[in-house]
Design an enzyme around this catalytic site. Structure first.
Site, mmCIF file in Angstrom:
data_model
loop_
_atom_site.group_PDB
_atom_site.id
_atom_site.type_symbol
_atom_site.label_atom_id
_atom_site.label_comp_id
_atom_site.label_asym_id
_atom_site.label_seq_id
_atom_site.Cartn_x
_atom_site.Cartn_y
_atom_site.Cartn_z
ATOM 1 N N ASN A 1 0.856 -1.197 0.000
ATOM 2 C CA ASN A 1 0.000 0.000 0.000
ATOM 3 C C ASN A 1 0.890 1.245 0.000
ATOM 4 O O ASN A 1 2.106 1.133 -0.018
ATOM 5 C CB ASN A 1 -0.952 -0.031 1.207
ATOM 6 N N ASP B 1 -4.417 -6.496 5.144
ATOM 7 C CA ASP B 1 -5.489 -7.332 5.714
ATOM 8 C C ASP B 1 -5.517 -8.699 5.036
ATOM 9 O O ASP B 1 -6.037 -9.664 5.589
ATOM 10 C CB ASP B 1 -6.850 -6.655 5.506
ATOM 11 N N LYS C 1 9.109 -17.300 -10.372
ATOM 12 C CA LYS C 1 8.373 -16.172 -10.957
ATOM 13 C C LYS C 1 7.228 -16.723 -11.812
ATOM 14 O O LYS C 1 7.455 -17.616 -12.652
ATOM 15 C CB LYS C 1 9.324 -15.339 -11.826
ATOM 16 N N PHE D 1 -4.429 3.304 14.716
ATOM 17 C CA PHE D 1 -4.612 4.323 13.676
ATOM 18 C C PHE D 1 -5.692 3.820 12.725
ATOM 19 O O PHE D 1 -5.814 2.615 12.519
ATOM 20 C CB PHE D 1 -3.313 4.527 12.881
ATOM 21 N N LYS E 1 -14.147 0.999 15.649
ATOM 22 C CA LYS E 1 -12.913 0.213 15.771
ATOM 23 C C LYS E 1 -12.358 0.323 17.199
ATOM 24 O O LYS E 1 -11.870 -0.660 17.764
ATOM 25 C CB LYS E 1 -11.890 0.731 14.745
#
Ligand SMILES: Cc1cc2nc3c(=O)[nH]c(=O)nc-3n(C[C@H](O)[C@H](O)[C@H](O)COP(=O)(O)O)c2cc1C
Length: 433
Positions: free
Chosen positions: A243, A314, A324, A359, A373
């Site tokens: 990310n 997640d 590969k 966070f 949360k």
């Protein structure tokens, strides 16, 4: 205010980054502010007054003793008319002069007379920026209520690589706008300093800058574990899923906690940041979500405070190919498996007195989802990160965070990640037993 518009007084100094001040001036005009530019004599060797006069439509102030204007004591009227003073780029020299109360040219004389909020964007060679004299000058100014937008790291004009590059123009504009909007509500705070405190110091009461919040050893004797950065989930030996997390928020938290006396364990996914050189920070590099979980579980045992600023994946590929994966005709599907829910697991391992700050970053219903949360994961606090506000979130040096705790919430303005880190640490230390 000038002509019903908020006025920004932009001071430009003798830095190679002075050319970027033209974009800053233009950015303010586009946002509907009026801009007055002041230039040091050395600044005028890097960019001309004419450039600013053309962009802003008003006289660029360089010489304190220039008598070629309508009769007003110009440095005083410019100081009075401004709603924000921005020094960008700020040279080491001008920072030193302001900190020393020197007023020997138009820029420094005017700055001494400004009572509006003041924001400084330093730009200089890394060795100059790291010089303890420059650092002390900045610390002193912070104690007097001056706000700073930290320089970025990168390749500098002098050929060195390191910290000292003028912060991103968009970030400077966003932080300035945040301050201008914040001053509309005088009860709000400026850089952790009440406006009333700021006025006190302007009235002559010197704050004790040696006791600045970031320096108070209020974390001495505590172990703080901080997670930072993204994780990488391998697909095959050359590909992975990740990310946009840069790690900057987590690294700022680790550095701020260490500065405040904590023993810090910084568990970091792969980032482009320099490993902090601080004897109070132990650095634990990890790659995947499962490495992150293992490291957190190991270090949580001895933690008084855990701050989970990392953006942990997640989901991870169910299997990792040994070789590969060769391309073939048609599409391809990667089956994903859920990673360990680190905070969900810690819920049951948390000892009496341990404090956990999570966070959250959401693209919709940020505060509502963050409050859920907080309860679901049995956290003590959650820092809800804006991803939609310009200048906030991934990659930026600035952030806009709402601190949500069990006993109340605090929305921070758009400020540097370093300042955000200190404000989060202030909120935690108030609540730890
Ligand atoms: C090419 C060049 C680039 C410079 N860049 C910077 C800089 O980025 N930051 C800085 O603090 N000084 C820089 N300097 C040094 C300043 O220009 C010098 O300290 C000057 O006295 C600053 O004047 P002022 O603060 O009144 O504008 C540079 C000098 C030169 C010749």
């Amino acid at each position: 205010m000038l002509d019903g518009k908020k006025n920004v007084l932009l001071a430009v100094t003798g830095s190679i980054a002075a050319y970027k001040a033209a974009d800053i001036a233009r950015g303010f005009i586009k946002k509907g502010y009026s801009v007055t530019v002041m230039l040091t004599a050395n600044g005028a060797k890097f960019i001309t007054p004419m450039t600013f006069e053309t962009l802003t439509g008003s006289k660029c102030l360089v010489d304190t003793f220039d008598r070629n204007f309508k009769y007003e004591v110009e440095h005083i009227s410019a100081a009075k008319a401004c709603d924000l003073l921005l020094v960008a780029p700020a040279s080491a020299n001008v920072i030193g002069k302001i900190a020393g109360g020197i007023a020997d040219d138009m820029v420094t004389t005017t700055i001494l007379a400004v009572t509006a909020p003041k924001l400084i964007a330093p730009a200089m060679n890394t060795a100059m920026y790291d010089n303890p004299i420059v650092q002390d000058n900045m610390k002193k100014l912070k104690a007097y209520g001056y706000q700073f937008i930290d320089p970025a790291e990168g390749l500098l004009a002098c050929g060195d690589t390191g910290r000292g590059k003028l912060a991103d123009v968009e970030d400077i504009l966003s932080v300035s706008q945040g301050i201008l909007e914040e001053t509309e509500n005088e009860t709000e705070k400026v850089s952790g300093t009440e406006l009333s405190d700021l006025n006190k110091s302007e009235a002559g009461e010197a704050p004790d800058y040696a006791a600045e919040a970031g320096d108070a050893p209020d974390y001495a004797g505590r172990t703080v574990v901080v997670t930072a950065g993204p994780t990488q989930e391998a697909i095959d030996p050359v590909r992975y899923i990740t990310n946009h997390s840069s790690g900057k928020m987590g690294y700022s938290l680790a550095e701020a906690a260490a500065k405040r006396g904590a023993k810090v364990v910084l568990i970091s996914g792969p980032t482009a940041l320099r490993v902090p050189e601080n004897e109070n920070i132990s650095f634990v590099p990890v790659v995947s979500a499962s490495d992150m979980a293992e490291a957190v579980f190991t270090h949580f045992e001895k933690a008084d405070i855990l701050i989970m600023a990392a953006a942990v994946a997640d989901y991870t590929p169910k299997t990792v190919a040994d070789q590969k994966i060769k391309k073939a005709d048609g599409g391809m599907t990667i089956e994903l498996a859920r990673t360990t829910d680190i905070l969900g697991t810690l819920k049951d391992r948390k000892r009496e007195g341990q404090f956990i700050c999570g966070f959250s970053m959401e693209t919709e219903n940020l505060l509502g989802n963050s409050r859920k949360k907080l309860v679901k994961k049995n956290l003590d606090m959650i820092a809800a990160n804006s991803i939609v506000d310009p200048g906030a979130g991934f990659g930026h040096d600035t952030n806009k965070v709402t601190i949500i705790a069990r006993d109340g919430e605090e929305s921070l303005p758009l400020i540097s990640k370093a300042e955000t880190a200190d404000r989060i640490l202030d909120a935690i230390i108030k609540r730890v037993k």
